[in-house]
Design an enzyme around this catalytic site. Structure first.
Site, PDB file in Angstrom:
ATOM      1  N   ASP A 315      35.182  13.063  98.930  1.00  0.00           N
ATOM      2  CA  ASP A 315      35.936  14.588  98.850  1.00  0.00           C
ATOM      3  C   ASP A 315      34.591  15.828 100.096  1.00  0.00           C
ATOM      4  O   ASP A 315      34.237  15.065  99.996  1.00  0.00           O
ATOM      5  CB  ASP A 315      35.973  15.368  97.494  1.00  0.00           C
ATOM      6  CG  ASP A 315      36.832  16.202  97.292  1.00  0.00           C
ATOM      7  OD1 ASP A 315      37.907  16.477  98.494  1.00  0.00           O
ATOM      8  OD2 ASP A 315      37.032  16.922  96.396  1.00  0.00           O
ATOM      9  N   ASP A 549      34.729  14.614  91.300  1.00  0.00           N
ATOM     10  CA  ASP A 549      33.975  15.435  90.001  1.00  0.00           C
ATOM     11  C   ASP A 549      34.904  15.924  89.472  1.00  0.00           C
ATOM     12  O   ASP A 549      34.659  17.040  89.174  1.00  0.00           O
ATOM     13  CB  ASP A 549      32.704  16.795  90.717  1.00  0.00           C
ATOM     14  CG  ASP A 549      33.474  17.361  91.984  1.00  0.00           C
ATOM     15  OD1 ASP A 549      35.078  17.175  92.508  1.00  0.00           O
ATOM     16  OD2 ASP A 549      32.346  18.530  92.392  1.00  0.00           O
ATOM     17  N   ASP A 553      40.394  13.740  90.573  1.00  0.00           N
ATOM     18  CA  ASP A 553      39.457  12.361  91.248  1.00  0.00           C
ATOM     19  C   ASP A 553      39.494  11.409  90.305  1.00  0.00           C
ATOM     20  O   ASP A 553      39.353  10.243  90.933  1.00  0.00           O
ATOM     21  CB  ASP A 553      38.080  12.533  91.209  1.00  0.00           C
ATOM     22  CG  ASP A 553      38.001  13.594  92.368  1.00  0.00           C
ATOM     23  OD1 ASP A 553      38.928  13.394  93.100  1.00  0.00           O
ATOM     24  OD2 ASP A 553      37.034  14.571  92.491  1.00  0.00           O
TER      25      ASP A 553
END
Length: 801
Positions: A315, A549, A553
């Site tokens: 990300d 995180d 996800d």
């Protein structure tokens, strides 16, 4: 230690949480009484072996038991010095147990940092405790991104949405109302709530789901599969071969003692007990090394998968950037004053209570406004990408991603925000809605302001991504942010092909994900389900690591071959991951990749050495079942070979730095060396057997030459697997070769060796040169055969697809 301390205290400040009137939670005395009654959330952790399990697995196993039985048989026939092999087994086992226990204790100490906490209400105050300390009837507080620790019923919470995919397999968000049931293993995707625990420990509906999420992928370990098959085959083969050889040896010598010694010598070399031990030690030491570098591996075989990773999906937030955001400016629409903007944003941020990085940056810019009373709250979720509040007298307001708030983004707004997106900045819009907010906006709202927010690029980002490029590891950026913004930041960070981006919100199903991942590097506006689908498509041709995180996800972390979570992220992400970066620094991935490669490269080297003696012992045992000659080795004679050409060097090689990229599969790689080595030994022994017939050599002479040449082949194999050589490896090989030669010079009588410097020298010298060239030739042939096999497999896979 500063960063790791933050892991423990990341959610300790709850001053901004409004506790419902009349809600007090349990008292200290009530908690103590429930603990005494055993009503506590203690569940046995199975992720790491206990000390007792480590000792038991390394001592009481099929190979050690077999070695013990063989040593007992040798003692019974009156040859105690031939039990020396069992002393080596004991020493190896002790070294292995000590290494693994030390590694385990290192991991234990640091795993405390990654333990998920729970926030409970006791005596009217919120406090953070370990999940194991939750008692029955506890009042717990959850916010977006938290995983539900125990089953319970909802007491208070506006607009709470829950993802129960860990229970149901479905990723759809479920809205909860008062008194609805919350299940452990699910996690909050939007909103915050208080709920009362109705079950603890083993009474929870999904007590084992979190550990399943952590361990479910360990079955993919190629190395573990190969070693397990090897054990299974040997377990089946070793007893009938042993019985057959014993019968043959007895027939040849008519001596029980000679038959036992010959059979035991064959079976001892056939057992690769040290290989199993070293594999276990290498995994444990690898995990301990990573733990010291603030990386927690939650399932040891994951280290192998880490070594084979060739695509890392990441990300933007927390990896390319450091996760901190800064509010830059607001572009106000006509008729909207700065005072009005401050009022609306201040009131929204008070009511929404979101804890993501964007909300924190906005709170620093806009002072809180507490006078406005909320009528309805729509909290932020990764699927909606906006949040908002309907106030009782002030109207409805929302802010979030422009493309998601406006169904058809006006051209005027697009032109306004384009320069900011091109500069790599985040753009949000603040809008007014004319009726009560719904989860899906029915019509276009009125734009009030455009909010510009900047990301802070990580200091070590360029160096980290440059390292992965050198290691032939592809990087894919999968983000919920605007694709142009993500692309620009990725380009600044030096990610290769970052200009190849796509807006996933603009693509309609069905999507050819396979073509998409081949052509694109940056994916923006990705939903959690799309993220999972992208990972699944990459897995068809790659070994994929997913780092994340956030709660958005989780699906991708579970889908990937290896999931890596940041410790300061959501508890749901940590529960779904195989590896946790304790200081939440993506640069640690260099250590992760290197350690994985070191472990697998070294286990391949060690496995090649152990497999040589397993293969040649099995072949020779079968041959000597039929030729009715005495088996050429005695157990005591094999001790120098097993100790100096396999056992001792394998412990050094298993723990050496070795960061070369993993190529080929485990079985092919070990057979490249072990099969030529084994065939060379068999050839040398059979030539000596022929010489014994032609030149009437006695048993001690043929046995000594067979052992000597077998040891020479072992040293050749050690030399081969030690590449790339360095001074320490060369010194190790030289010392071991000298020690091996000294067994024939100074300890000849103890090992029952004949002299080598008589007529035996005329056989040994040409055969020593002969085995070198034979081993070299067989290795070249094996390399070609393995190359053809790999090419055939690749061609077959393409046809199959």
């Amino acid at each position: 230690m500063k960063k790791t301390e933050e892991v423990q205290t990341v959610e300790e400040n709850f001053d901004d949480v409004e506790i419902p009137v009349g809600m007090e939670g349990l008292t200290v005395s009530e908690v103590q009484r429930k603990i005494e009654d055993g009503q506590i959330n203690q569940v046995e952790e199975n992720l790491l072996k206990s000390d007792k399990e480590i000792i038991k697995e390394n001592t009481i196993n099929i190979f050690n038991i077999l070695n013990f039985v063989l040593a007992l048989l040798v003692l019974l026939v009156g040859s105690p010095k031939n039990t020396l092999f069992f002393g080596v087994v004991i020493i190896n086992t002790l070294i292995g147990v000590i290494q693994e226990l030390r590694a385990k204790h290192t991991i234990d100490k640091l795993s405390v940092l990654a333990k998920t906490k729970a926030v409970v209400l006791r005596d009217g105050c919120l406090q953070q405790i370990d999940q194991e300390q939750i008692v029955l009837g506890e009042t717990l507080y959850l916010r977006s991104g938290d995983q539900v620790p125990v089953d319970g019923k909802l007491l208070a919470g506006a607009g709470v949405e829950v993802d129960e995919s860990l229970l149901t397999g479905e990723a759809d968000r479920v809205q909860k109302t008062l008194q609805d049931q919350l299940y452990s293993g699910s996690f909050i995707t939007a909103g915050e709530c208080f709920y009362q625990g109705t079950a603890v420990g083993k009474d929870n509906f999904a007590e084992q789901l979190t550990s399943e999420a952590k361990t479910k992928k360990t079955g993919n370990s190629e190395l573990t599969k190969v070693l397990s098959r090897m054990i299974a085959v040997l377990t089946v083969v070793i007893i009938p071969v042993g019985l057959g050889l014993f019968y043959s040896q007895y027939q040849a010598s008519e001596s029980i003692k000679q038959a036992v010694l010959g059979t035991v010598a064959a079976l001892v070399s056939m057992i690769p007990e040290g290989l199993m031990l070293l594999t276990s030690v290498a995994f444990a030491v690898g995990a301990a090394n990573l733990a010291r570098k603030k990386v927690l591996v939650q399932a040891l075989p994951s280290i192998e998968t880490l070594a084979r990773v060739d695509v890392i999906c990441l990300d933007k937030t927390g990896t390319i950037t450091d996760g901190t955001l800064k509010f830059e400016e607001a572009l106000l629409e006509e008729g909207v004053s700065e005072e009005r903007l401050d009022q609306i944003m201040g009131a929204l941020l008070v009511q929404l209570n979101d804890q993501n990085a964007t909300a924190k940056a906005l709170r620093e810019a806009f002072p809180p406004v507490v006078e406005w009373a909320a009528e309805k709250i729509v909290p932020f979720s990764s699927a909606r990408k906006w949040s908002g509040v309907t106030f009782k007298e002030q109207g409805s307001y929302a802010f979030g991603a422009p493309e998601f708030i406006f169904k058809n983004l006006p051209q005027k707004i697009q032109e306004k925000i384009q320069p900011y997106l091109a500069a790599g900045q985040r753009v949000l819009v603040l809008v007014e809605y004319l009726t009560v907010l719904e989860e899906e906006l029915a019509y276009e709202p009125r734009l009030l302001a455009t909010l510009i927010i900047s990301d802070n690029l990580r200091e070590n980002a360029r160096a980290t991504f440059g390292y992965f490029a050198q290691q032939d590891v592809q990087l894919k950026v999968i983000s919920g942010d605007h694709p142009l913004t993500v692309s620009k930041i990725a380009q600044k960070a030096g990610i290769k092909d970052a200009e190849m981006f796509i807006d996933m919100s603009s693509i309609s199903e069905p999507i050819d994900y396979k073509a998409l991942v081949d052509q694109t590097t940056v994916f923006g506006r990705v939903t959690p389900k799309q993220k999972q689908a992208l990972i699944r498509a990459l897995k068809e041709t790659h070994t994929v690591c997913m780092t994340g995180d956030g709660v958005n996800d989780v699906l991708a972390l579970r889908e990937a071959d290896i999931g890596v979570a940041m410790a300061n992220g959501s508890s749901a992400a940590r529960a779904a991951a195989d590896v946790i970066l304790l200081d939440s620094d993506f640069a640690r991935m260099q250590n992760v990749l290197n350690e994985g490669r070191r472990v697998i490269n070294n286990i391949e080297r060690v496995a090649s050495m152990y497999l040589v003696k397993t293969i040649y012992s099995l072949i020779l045992a079968v041959i000597f079942m039929f030729i009715a000659n005495p088996y050429p080795f005695e157990p005591v004679q094999l001790t120098p070979i097993n100790a100096l050409t396999v056992g001792i060097p394998s412990f050094f090689l298993a723990l050496k730095p070795s960061y070369e990229r993993i190529k080929g599969d485990f079985l092919n790689n070990i057979l490249r060396v072990s099969l030529p080595g084994a065939l060379t030994v068999v050839s040398a022994v059979m030539v000596i057997q022929l010489a014994a017939v032609l030149f009437q050599l006695d048993y001690q002479a043929t046995s000594t030459m067979s052992v000597f040449l077998t040891g020479c082949v072992g040293l050749l194999v050690l030399y081969k697997v030690s590449f790339p050589l360095d001074k320490k490896k060369i010194a190790l090989i030289a010392v071991l070769a000298g020690a091996y030669l000294s067994c024939y010079l100074f300890f000849r009588e103890f090992f029952d060796f004949d002299k080598l410097w008589n007529r035996n020298l005329f056989f040994v010298i040409p055969l020593t040169f002969g085995i070198y060239w034979l081993f070299k030739g067989l290795t070249l042939i094996m390399d070609k055969l393995v190359g053809w096999r790999i090419a055939w497999q690749a061609k077959h896979r393409v046809k199959h697809k």
